[in-house]
Design a protein around this motif. Structure first.
Motif, PDB file in Angstrom:
ATOM      1  N   ASP A  15     104.469  76.619  -5.017  1.00  0.00           N
ATOM      2  CA  ASP A  15     103.568  77.729  -4.691  1.00  0.00           C
ATOM      3  C   ASP A  15     104.349  78.819  -3.952  1.00  0.00           C
ATOM      4  O   ASP A  15     104.153  80.017  -4.184  1.00  0.00           O
ATOM      5  N   GLY A 235     103.903  81.795  -0.423  1.00  0.00           N
ATOM      6  CA  GLY A 235     102.957  81.353  -1.459  1.00  0.00           C
ATOM      7  C   GLY A 235     102.284  82.535  -2.111  1.00  0.00           C
ATOM      8  O   GLY A 235     102.458  83.681  -1.692  1.00  0.00           O
ATOM      9  N   GLU A 236     101.506  82.240  -3.137  1.00  0.00           N
ATOM     10  CA  GLU A 236     100.762  83.274  -3.866  1.00  0.00           C
ATOM     11  C   GLU A 236     100.093  84.259  -2.898  1.00  0.00           C
ATOM     12  O   GLU A 236      99.507  83.833  -1.902  1.00  0.00           O
ATOM     13  N   ASN A 240     100.478  80.395   1.738  1.00  0.00           N
ATOM     14  CA  ASN A 240      99.815  79.111   2.012  1.00  0.00           C
ATOM     15  C   ASN A 240      99.839  78.856   3.522  1.00  0.00           C
ATOM     16  O   ASN A 240     100.446  79.614   4.271  1.00  0.00           O
TER      17      ASN A 240
END
Ligand code: KIV
Ligand code: ZN
Length: 511
Positions: A15, A235-236, A240
């Protein structure tokens, strides 16, 4: 007080790598995986093998090299070809896990998958069962779980466990949840899924509202026993849950959570630096745990309290997270031995050649700058890591700038393996822009500057400046970092590193 140990599942390489501009080469992924093993994470999600041949290769190599030391996991959609690919990539790992996922929320069912609830359940069960061909360690994620109807979430979870899932991961895919809501979701699953005790409940929270860590910790209070997280919160989109934050919250407030982790917390700061250097994502100065200011006390009243007793304003000791701060270390009269000891103490293992090069730079720096700090030494070392692969080096440059002159730069460069010095010049909006253009002319690449950041490594007018750049060449992003007391020189070094990466990539693509 009695305590339980929670599973720390790191997804920096999966991620985290999905963060815009954060892609890593296989070599870089291996370096991060090694650091994660030393950090003591329980599971490394090494990638999404079906995504590309590069992803497959990285997962395969990480599985082979580290699969006897920790669990290596590969992601797969609930599709036959994905699961086969993940199973193949993980073959070399003694400890492996396949993570299958399928969206369950109404929004995803209707608009993305165009599947009914029954079809979703059938596909999820099929995915888990297929994964059993490769391992008994299977994780199932109902994607967008935090926005899924609770009854349906219970049903899917129950069926996935019955099919063989040993971990059920509850993602807040879009970072929509709040701590109370997320607590209630986990509690609801615990109380309403009849076979829930046959699986570990996991969390995977995104940080769109800045609540990823809070939501993960709320889930732990409700009974989750695995947290999915990333170094520096990569992360995206907004990222995260940050590994260093969840781990230190659990450790510092063990009185509240009663939970242990197996993380070697002294490696948190070095691992954060490594990931930042490799991805080019700088860590915000006031970031909890690993930011440059995380342990800096500025206000007089705080400093006074700290001198009386550190616990007045300090809830964690900097040394517990391996923090490298503004310790005054060495002066220009310090010898090589003292320097080598310091480098080792900071956690770097350098060969003699590298020690010598960095030592020479340290002496030059100590000549220019009154005080040299640990953070200066780390910055000097990091500016050399990975440079042996570089094709182009900058012998010297000269700039002309000021009011009423056209900013101009002249550069002299050499290609690896050649003695010929190539000279060129360019004009620009300022001296830094002119140097960037001159470097591009010599290398023969045209790049778009997509990010430029400068920060001082320590304090004072004579501080080292660290420059991070991100460029785009032919649609691909590359980053570079440079340090120098002169920010034009630091900028030139950073830009050259990024151009060298782009040049190496276009060369390997052209065979
Ligand atoms: O955010 C998400 O839902 C994911 C899944 C693949 C677990 O990353
Ligand atoms: Zn995610």
């Amino acid at each position: 007080m009695s305590s339980e140990t929670i599973t720390i599942f790191d997804t920096t390489l999966r991620d985290g790598e999905q963060s815009p501009g954060c892609s890593m080469t296989t070599e870089e992924k291996l370096e991060v995986a090694k650091a994660l093993v030393e950090l003591g994470v329980d599971v490394i999600e090494a990638g999404f093998p079906i995504a590309s041949p590069g992803d497959f290769e990285a997962v395969r190599k990480i599985a082979e090299r580290f699969g006897d030391q920790t669990v290596i996991c590969g992601l797969a959609r609930c599709r036959e070809e994905d699961i086969t690919r993940a199973g193949e990539a993980l073959k070399g790992a003694a400890n492996r896990r396949i993570h299958v996922f399928l969206a369950t929320s109404a929004i995803h069912r209707e608009h993305k998958l165009k599947m009914t609830k029954d079809e979703i359940i059938a596909r999820a069960v099929q995915g888990v069962e297929q994964a059993k061909d490769y391992t008994d360690n299977i994780e199932f994620s109902p994607e967008d779980a935090a926005r899924t109807e609770l009854d349906f979430l219970c049903e899917v979870t129950e069926k996935a466990i019955a099919a063989g899932a040993t971990t059920v991961n509850i993602p807040d895919t879009v970072g929509y949840s709040t701590p109370t809501h997320f607590y209630n979701v986990i509690r609801h699953l615990k109380e309403n899924v009849p076979n829930i005790d046959q699986a570990v409940i996991s969390t995977h929270c995104h940080n769109d509202l800045g609540l990823a860590v809070a939501n993960s910790l709320a889930a732990v209070e409700a009974g989750a026993r695995q947290i999915e997280c990333t170094i520096n919160g990569l992360g995206e989109r907004a990222g995260n849950a940050s590994l260093e934050e969840v781990v230190m919250a659990l450790r510092t407030r063990k009185d509240h959570y009663g939970i242990d982790t197996k993380i070697n917390t002294q490696k948190l700061f070095p691992t954060s630096r490594l990931v930042s250097r490799i991805t080019g994502m700088t860590v915000q100065r006031n970031k909890a745990i690993v930011g440059q200011n995380a342990f800096a006390h500025e206000a007089g009243i705080h400093q006074h309290g700290m001198l009386q007793n550190r616990s007045t304003y300090e809830i964690m000791r900097p040394e517990d997270v391996g923090y490298v701060g503004q310790n005054l270390v060495l002066g220009k009269h310090s010898g090589r031995h003292a320097f080598r000891d310091r480098v080792q103490h900071l956690g770097f293992q350098l060969d003699e050649d590298m020690i010598q090069r960095v030592f020479e730079e340290f002496i030059a720096l100590a000549d220019k700058k009154k005080d040299v700090y640990d953070s200066d030494i780390v910055a000097l070392i990091e500016s050399h890591i990975g440079e042996s692969k570089e094709q182009w080096s900058l012998e010297r440059f000269h700039t002309l700038a000021g009011t009423d002159v056209l900013p101009t730069a002249t550069v002299e460069m050499r290609r690896e393996g050649s003695d010929e010095v190539i000279r060129d010049a360019a004009t620009g909006d300022g001296p830094i822009d002119a140097v960037f253009k001159a470097l591009e002319r010599v290398i023969g690449l045209e790049a778009k500057l997509t990010d430029y950041q400068v920060r001082s490594v320590s304090s004072g007018k004579d501080a080292l400046g660290e420059v991070n750049v991100q460029i785009e060449v032919d649609g691909e992003k590359y980053h570079g970092k440079g340090v120098n007391t002169d920010i034009v020189a630091a900028s030139a070094a950073a830009y050259l590193k990024a151009l060298n990466r782009a040049a190496a990539n276009s060369e390997s693509e052209n065979g």
